[in-house]
Motif scaffolding. Structure first.
Motif, mmCIF file in Angstrom:
data_model
loop_
_atom_site.group_PDB
_atom_site.id
_atom_site.type_symbol
_atom_site.label_atom_id
_atom_site.label_comp_id
_atom_site.label_asym_id
_atom_site.label_seq_id
_atom_site.Cartn_x
_atom_site.Cartn_y
_atom_site.Cartn_z
ATOM 1 N N HIS A 381 0.851 -1.199 0.000
ATOM 2 C CA HIS A 381 0.000 0.000 0.000
ATOM 3 C C HIS A 381 0.882 1.243 0.000
ATOM 4 O O HIS A 381 1.892 1.296 0.712
ATOM 5 C CB HIS A 381 -0.915 -0.002 1.225
ATOM 6 N N LYS A 382 0.491 2.246 -0.754
ATOM 7 C CA LYS A 382 1.397 3.388 -0.956
ATOM 8 C C LYS A 382 1.657 4.185 0.319
ATOM 9 O O LYS A 382 2.667 4.884 0.417
ATOM 10 C CB LYS A 382 0.873 4.302 -2.057
ATOM 11 N N THR A 383 0.767 4.077 1.314
ATOM 12 C CA THR A 383 1.002 4.782 2.579
ATOM 13 C C THR A 383 1.623 3.873 3.641
ATOM 14 O O THR A 383 1.737 4.265 4.797
ATOM 15 C CB THR A 383 -0.325 5.351 3.113
ATOM 16 N N SER A 384 2.028 2.646 3.245
ATOM 17 C CA SER A 384 2.594 1.704 4.205
ATOM 18 C C SER A 384 3.903 2.228 4.784
ATOM 19 O O SER A 384 4.733 2.812 4.070
ATOM 20 C CB SER A 384 2.847 0.361 3.526
ATOM 21 N N GLN A 385 4.076 2.017 6.080
ATOM 22 C CA GLN A 385 5.333 2.382 6.745
ATOM 23 C C GLN A 385 6.119 1.142 7.182
ATOM 24 O O GLN A 385 7.034 1.243 8.001
ATOM 25 C CB GLN A 385 5.022 3.264 7.968
ATOM 26 N N GLN A 386 5.752 -0.022 6.629
ATOM 27 C CA GLN A 386 6.484 -1.256 6.946
ATOM 28 C C GLN A 386 7.925 -1.135 6.475
ATOM 29 O O GLN A 386 8.220 -0.519 5.432
ATOM 30 C CB GLN A 386 5.830 -2.448 6.246
ATOM 31 N N ASP A 387 8.824 -1.734 7.243
ATOM 32 C CA ASP A 387 10.236 -1.750 6.858
ATOM 33 C C ASP A 387 10.382 -2.370 5.473
ATOM 34 O O ASP A 387 9.782 -3.423 5.185
ATOM 35 C CB ASP A 387 11.028 -2.558 7.889
ATOM 36 N N LEU A 388 11.179 -1.737 4.616
ATOM 37 C CA LEU A 388 11.318 -2.211 3.239
ATOM 38 C C LEU A 388 11.874 -3.628 3.183
ATOM 39 O O LEU A 388 11.450 -4.441 2.352
ATOM 40 C CB LEU A 388 12.210 -1.263 2.433
ATOM 41 N N GLY A 389 12.806 -3.945 4.069
ATOM 42 C CA GLY A 389 13.354 -5.295 4.092
ATOM 43 C C GLY A 389 12.277 -6.325 4.389
ATOM 44 O O GLY A 389 12.232 -7.400 3.776
ATOM 45 N N TYR A 390 11.391 -6.007 5.328
ATOM 46 C CA TYR A 390 10.287 -6.913 5.651
ATOM 47 C C TYR A 390 9.359 -7.071 4.454
ATOM 48 O O TYR A 390 8.923 -8.179 4.139
ATOM 49 C CB TYR A 390 9.515 -6.367 6.851
ATOM 50 N N ILE A 460 18.787 -7.734 0.978
ATOM 51 C CA ILE A 460 17.520 -8.327 0.538
ATOM 52 C C ILE A 460 17.108 -7.695 -0.788
ATOM 53 O O ILE A 460 17.039 -6.472 -0.912
ATOM 54 C CB ILE A 460 16.408 -8.116 1.590
ATOM 55 N N GLU A 461 16.832 -8.541 -1.770
ATOM 56 C CA GLU A 461 16.508 -8.066 -3.118
ATOM 57 C C GLU A 461 15.166 -8.648 -3.565
ATOM 58 O O GLU A 461 14.849 -9.798 -3.282
ATOM 59 C CB GLU A 461 17.610 -8.524 -4.079
#
Length: 489
Positions: A381-390, A460-461
């Motif tokens: 979701h474009k407003t997500s604040q989840q860590d990018l690695g996760y 992580i890729e």
């Protein structure tokens, strides 16, 4: 040996001390070998094998390794709680004592409703047993499965060792290319909820004579359900989805269908050989082949639509004594040129582009495609604040697991399209999060020569599923190995 002859298995299964897994494997191999050698044999003295320490250790390991290990039953204990608060040795010793002395009592399962895939709004009822019940069910399955596997027909693939959905699809492809193009695409209505306990237990007793084992099986069938509203309901029919032994019991019940429809393929049957099948077609008589995966099945017919409809009525009649009915909404007679969905695949007989040759193709059906897209949307979701690695780790797990299931279909373009849409969703999320312009995106994700770089977070890729090799699955037919025959000594 007479059908009701008592067979003392425990005395003849004594071995020199072995590791739990090896002991259980040896036990299963012998039970399976005896069951294959004598189809009329009824097994007694299995109870000692169910509560054997090695069986319980292996059973607990399987329960702990299951995806539902974190779910708690009506006692609110998870596998982790058992390991941390009680300790596995003490838990298993106490459980073994309860089983041996007859003090063990199956508790009601906890009801959990989950939405069915496809956005239909319908729910599936799961029944979550307590950890102790799961371990005993797993022990029962370790003992009973090798016996009943000797009787199961090669046309069923769901919840059986060494068999998978791709085998069922490959069998449909194999027969579809050989003239079996009318299809009874069937679904059993609420199968796990409506199996009649009386005929089911009769089928279990046809192989199992030990009354204590039969009592355990019956106890789990009658354990009851604690609903999400806190009401205790009796279970007069069905075997709850979520129980460890439920898939085996469902296969035992549905083997009545396999035996009836597959009888013509047995060595003395009217379709036993290619020559007999050809003679039937010369007389305008139909040939058929059932392919079943749990409660979903198709019957492929080399004949006419009328022949297929006749089988439809016959199968409905066969299922009735088990308390089962075909779902009117999900059961249909179709020609393979129209296409039909089965186990997430769309199967269709169609003309190869640019030629006059027709082939049976398997594609990814729309429902699983919508399902994986919904999971990707939830993670990006474009407003997500989840860590990018996760996010990247989760996307890789979801997409690659999904793609590996479908990598034997005509799926290369589907994989590429999914890669592309996932990339755009991630870029949109990152632009929103960091307030990047398109120039910022190009500066971060392209080389000096203009080549695009993968989206990464540390090491992580985001991995492309289009790089997974798409291959045709080999139809294994009768070559699917038994896990126990390989262990004979």
């Amino acid at each position: 040996m007479p059908k009701d002859a008592q067979v003392n298995t425990s005395a003849s299964l004594e071995e020199v001390p072995l590791g739990p897994r090896q002991r259980v494997s040896e036990m299963q191999a012998k039970l399976h070998r005896w069951a294959v050698a004598d189809p009329g044999r009824r097994f007694d003295d299995l109870f000692n094998l169910v509560h054997d320490p090695a069986t319980l250790v292996v059973a607990f390991d399987r329960v702990a390794g299951n995806r539902g290990a974190r779910a708690a039953g009506v006692d609110d204990l998870t596998v982790a709680d058992v390991e941390e608060r009680i300790g596995v040795p003490g838990f298993l010793n106490d459980l073994r004592t309860q089983i041996k002395t007859g003090a063990f009592r199956a508790l009601p399962v906890r009801e959990k409703k989950i939405p069915k895939p496809g956005g239909s709004g319908k729910v599936r009822r799961l029944g979550i047993p307590v950890v102790a019940d799961r371990v005993v069910q797993a022990a029962l399955k370790l003992v009973l499965e090798p016996i009943f596997e000797a009787d199961f027909k090669p046309v069923s693939y769901g919840f059986r060792p060494n068999r998978r959905a791709q085998d069922a699809i490959a069998e449909i492809h194999f027969f579809g290319t050989r003239g079996y193009r009318w299809v009874l695409d069937a679904d059993i209505q609420a199968c796990f909820d409506e199996i009649d306990h009386t005929p089911l237990m009769a089928r279990v007793r046809s192989r199992i004579k030990d009354k204590r084992v039969l009592a355990l099986v019956r106890a789990f069938l009658k354990a009851g359900v604690l609903t999400e509203l806190g009401e205790l309901q009796d279970t007069h029919t069905g075997t709850p989805q979520g129980g460890v032994i439920s898939p085996l019991l469902a296969n035992i019940a549905l083997s009545v269908l396999d035996e009836h429809v597959h009888r013509a393929w047995e060595p003395d049957g009217v379709m036993a050989t290619q020559r007999r099948r050809e003679r039937r077609r010369l007389k305008d008589l139909p040939n058929w082949r059932i392919v079943r995966y749990a409660d979903d099945f198709v019957v492929l017919v080399h004949g006419t639509a009328q022949d297929t409809e006749a089988l439809h009525e016959e199968i409905a009649h066969v299922l009735l004594p088990m308390g089962l009915r075909l779902s009117p909404a999900k059961t249909q007679v179709v020609h393979m040129s129209e296409g039909f969905d089965f186990l997430g695949f769309h199967i269709q007989w169609r003309r190869k582009r640019g030629t006059n040759k027709w082939h049976v193709y398997t594609f990814v059906a729309q429902r699983p495609l919508r399902s994986v897209k919904a999971k990707i949307r939830a993670l990006t979701h474009k407003t997500s604040q989840q860590d990018l690695g996760y996010v990247l780790t989760s996307l890789n797990m979801v997409m690659r697991g999904w793609a590996n299931y479908f990598r034997h279909a005509v799926a290369k373009n589907t994989f590429s399209t999914l890669d592309n849409s996932t990339w755009w969703r991630l870029i949109r999320m990152l632009r929103e999060r960091h307030h990047w312009t398109w120039s910022d995106v190009r500066r971060r994700f392209t080389t000096a020569s203009g080549r695009w770089l993968p989206i990464t977070a540390g090491e992580i890729e985001l991995r492309k599923i289009s790089e997974i090799r798409v291959t045709r699955y080999r139809y294994r037919s009768k070559s699917i190995p038994s896990p126990w025959l390989l262990q004979q000594t």
